[in-house]
Design an enzyme around this catalytic site. Structure first.
Site, short mmCIF file in Angstrom:
data_model
loop_
_atom_site.label_atom_id
_atom_site.label_comp_id
_atom_site.label_asym_id
_atom_site.label_seq_id
_atom_site.Cartn_x
_atom_site.Cartn_y
_atom_site.Cartn_z
N PHE A 70 48.53 32.35 44.13
CA PHE A 70 48.60 33.80 44.37
C PHE A 70 49.56 34.49 43.41
O PHE A 70 49.44 35.69 43.19
CB PHE A 70 49.09 34.09 45.80
CG PHE A 70 48.20 33.54 46.86
CD1 PHE A 70 47.09 34.24 47.28
CD2 PHE A 70 48.48 32.31 47.45
CE1 PHE A 70 46.26 33.73 48.26
CE2 PHE A 70 47.66 31.80 48.44
CZ PHE A 70 46.54 32.51 48.85
N ALA A 71 50.54 33.75 42.92
CA ALA A 71 51.61 34.38 42.15
C ALA A 71 51.03 35.08 40.92
O ALA A 71 50.29 34.46 40.15
CB ALA A 71 52.62 33.33 41.71
N TYR A 138 45.58 44.01 33.26
CA TYR A 138 45.66 43.18 34.46
C TYR A 138 44.32 42.45 34.67
O TYR A 138 44.28 41.22 34.82
CB TYR A 138 45.99 44.07 35.67
CG TYR A 138 45.76 43.42 37.00
CD1 TYR A 138 46.53 42.32 37.38
CD2 TYR A 138 44.78 43.88 37.87
CE1 TYR A 138 46.31 41.71 38.61
CE2 TYR A 138 44.56 43.28 39.09
CZ TYR A 138 45.32 42.18 39.46
OH TYR A 138 45.11 41.58 40.66
N ASN A 167 39.78 45.73 47.65
CA ASN A 167 41.06 46.36 48.02
C ASN A 167 41.62 45.74 49.29
O ASN A 167 41.23 46.12 50.39
CB ASN A 167 40.88 47.87 48.15
CG ASN A 167 40.67 48.52 46.79
OD1 ASN A 167 39.70 48.21 46.10
ND2 ASN A 167 41.57 49.39 46.41
N HIS A 184 49.70 51.47 46.27
CA HIS A 184 48.43 51.34 46.99
C HIS A 184 48.27 52.42 48.05
O HIS A 184 49.22 52.84 48.70
CB HIS A 184 48.33 49.95 47.62
CG HIS A 184 48.22 48.88 46.59
ND1 HIS A 184 49.07 47.82 46.52
CD2 HIS A 184 47.37 48.76 45.54
CE1 HIS A 184 48.75 47.07 45.48
NE2 HIS A 184 47.72 47.62 44.87
N ARG A 216 36.43 52.98 47.66
CA ARG A 216 36.85 51.58 47.50
C ARG A 216 36.39 50.77 48.70
O ARG A 216 36.17 51.29 49.78
CB ARG A 216 38.38 51.47 47.39
CG ARG A 216 38.96 52.11 46.14
CD ARG A 216 38.62 51.30 44.89
NE ARG A 216 39.21 51.87 43.68
CZ ARG A 216 38.62 52.82 42.95
NH1 ARG A 216 37.45 53.31 43.29
NH2 ARG A 216 39.21 53.27 41.85
N1 UFG Z 1 44.93 56.74 45.38
C1 UFG Z 1 45.24 58.06 45.62
N2 UFG Z 1 46.56 58.37 45.83
C2 UFG Z 1 47.55 57.43 45.81
C3 UFG Z 1 47.21 56.08 45.58
C4 UFG Z 1 45.87 55.76 45.36
O1 UFG Z 1 44.40 58.94 45.63
O2 UFG Z 1 48.73 57.81 45.99
C5 UFG Z 1 43.50 56.39 45.18
C6 UFG Z 1 43.23 55.72 43.86
O3 UFG Z 1 43.01 56.69 42.86
C7 UFG Z 1 42.01 54.88 44.18
C8 UFG Z 1 42.20 54.52 45.66
O4 UFG Z 1 43.16 55.44 46.16
O5 UFG Z 1 40.86 55.65 44.06
C9 UFG Z 1 42.73 53.13 45.86
O6 UFG Z 1 43.85 52.94 45.02
P1 UFG Z 1 44.81 51.69 45.11
O7 UFG Z 1 45.90 51.89 44.12
O8 UFG Z 1 45.19 51.45 46.53
O9 UFG Z 1 43.88 50.47 44.67
P2 UFG Z 1 43.00 50.29 43.35
O10 UFG Z 1 41.58 50.49 43.75
O11 UFG Z 1 43.48 51.06 42.21
O12 UFG Z 1 43.35 48.79 42.95
C10 UFG Z 1 43.06 47.68 43.74
C11 UFG Z 1 44.09 46.61 43.51
C12 UFG Z 1 44.05 46.14 42.10
C13 UFG Z 1 42.65 45.70 41.75
C14 UFG Z 1 41.66 46.78 42.07
C15 UFG Z 1 40.29 46.27 41.86
O13 UFG Z 1 45.38 47.10 43.80
O14 UFG Z 1 44.93 45.04 41.96
O15 UFG Z 1 41.82 47.19 43.41
O16 UFG Z 1 39.37 47.04 42.48
F1 UFG Z 1 42.58 45.45 40.45
#
Ligand code: UFG
Length: 318
Positions: A70-71, A138, A167, A184, A216
């Protein structure tokens, strides 16, 4: 089995270590605590605080039945600003781990891969056969590792599985998301309900989705842990199985904020902010392969369940 869990002081790693221990496995956690927390290592697991690349050979020399890896460095934005941290921290570290596994004939590996390997998908839901075109460093490092694992498994006889997480969210009792820099969505929204933030910013409301916010596929961390247990049991020597893990249903940012309002009873002010760089409009998994081949079924991944568990965890930590 005697299992080495790298990153077992982190979010997903600690939940999986707890479930593995509860299932009767002997668990050794190795974590350098660069982002993890020593008190997140579940009771009953031996904890070694060490750099994985430096310690893997000595640890695996003890004799292990498998490694759950996982790391990793896992912040998309940071990976673009400081790619060296990702190529060295993810790829080079994992190559050292694979070499140590080869030397000491460790037979099984389960690796935390990611939906970020797909980049902007041509079709949604995304199957494992989709083109892999990561749009950030990443995702590129995780894809490079998946490819290394394929060749190691084929040539050296490992039984390997890559699980491509969508997610991950929710919590498992005392084990949950505790990032120093939180990026997140669900933990951020819950921080507003706890009074730790004034409001949540929704990154864009002009995406080509039903309500204009990004969609998501949120998967409960305990469903994810179940898939790791199944992968360990079912992996075959010389093979590298690759599986998407999501619940197959997408939720928009607005739907997540609404679910958090409902669960917490807090109004949670939400503002529309500019789009975040690198965000795809919609990412939803086709997880049929994991269901058919591993016999996996998500059972706690309803959005309300995920938010309730994350909220209980967040409140308990106040
Ligand atoms: N979002 C907001 N406001 C915030 C934070 C997030 O609107 O303050 C939105 C983002 O734009 C995105 C959704 O919420 O549309 C989810 O964002 P997250 O940052 O929670 O997650 P991501 O989908 O960006 O990323 C996650 C994992 C990554 C992985 C990715 C693959 O954290 O490690 O899914 O789908 F690569």
């Amino acid at each position: 089995m005697k299992l080495l869990v790298t990153g077992g002081a982190g979010y997903v790693g600690s939940v999986c270590a707890a479930r593995l221990h509860e299932s009767g496995h002997e668990v050794v956690v190795v974590d350098d605590l660069s982002t993890g927390h020593a008190d997140a290592v579940p009771d009953g697991c031996r904890f070694v605080q060490a750099d994985i690349a430096e310690s893997a050979a000595a640890l695996l020399a003890e004799g292990f039945d498998g490694v759950l890896h996982f790391a990793a460095k896992s912040l998309v934005g940071e990976s673009m600003q400081d790619p060296s941290k990702y190529w060295w921290g993810n790829v080079v570290t994992t190559l050292a781990l694979l070499e140590a596994m080869r030397t000491h004939r460790t037979p099984r590996l389960v690796f935390s891969s990611t939906a970020a390997v797909y980049g902007e998908p041509d079709t949604v839901p995304i199957p494992e056969s989709a083109a892999t075109r990561p749009t950030n460093t990443y995702g590129a490092t995780k894809l490079a590792i998946d490819q290394a694992i394929t060749s190691y498994a084929t040539a050296y006889g490992m039984a390997a599985t890559s699980l491509r997480y969508f997610n991950v969210a929710g919590a498992y009792g005392a084990f949950g998301e505790r990032h120093t820099v939180e990026t997140h969505l669900i933990p951020i929204v819950l921080q507003v309900a706890l009074g730790l933030r004034e409001q949540v910013q929704m990154f864009g409301d002009d995406w080509p989705t039903e309500d204009g916010t990004c969609v998501r596929d949120y998967i409960h961390v305990t469903d994810l842990a179940d898939a790791h247990l199944l992968a360990l049991e079912q992996a075959q020597p010389n093979q590298h199985g690759i599986y998407n893990l999501g619940n197959g249903t997408g939720f928009s940012v607005k739907q997540v904020v609404d679910a958090c309002r409902e669960v917490t009873g807090h109004p949670i002010p939400a503002l529309v902010a500019p789009r975040r760089e690198g965000d795809p409009a919609s990412l939803v998994a086709a997880s049929t392969r994991a269901q058919q081949e591993l016999g996996w079924q998500p059972v706690r991944s309803q959005l309300s369940r995920i938010v309730i568990d994350a909220w209980e965890f967040a409140r308990a930590r106040q």
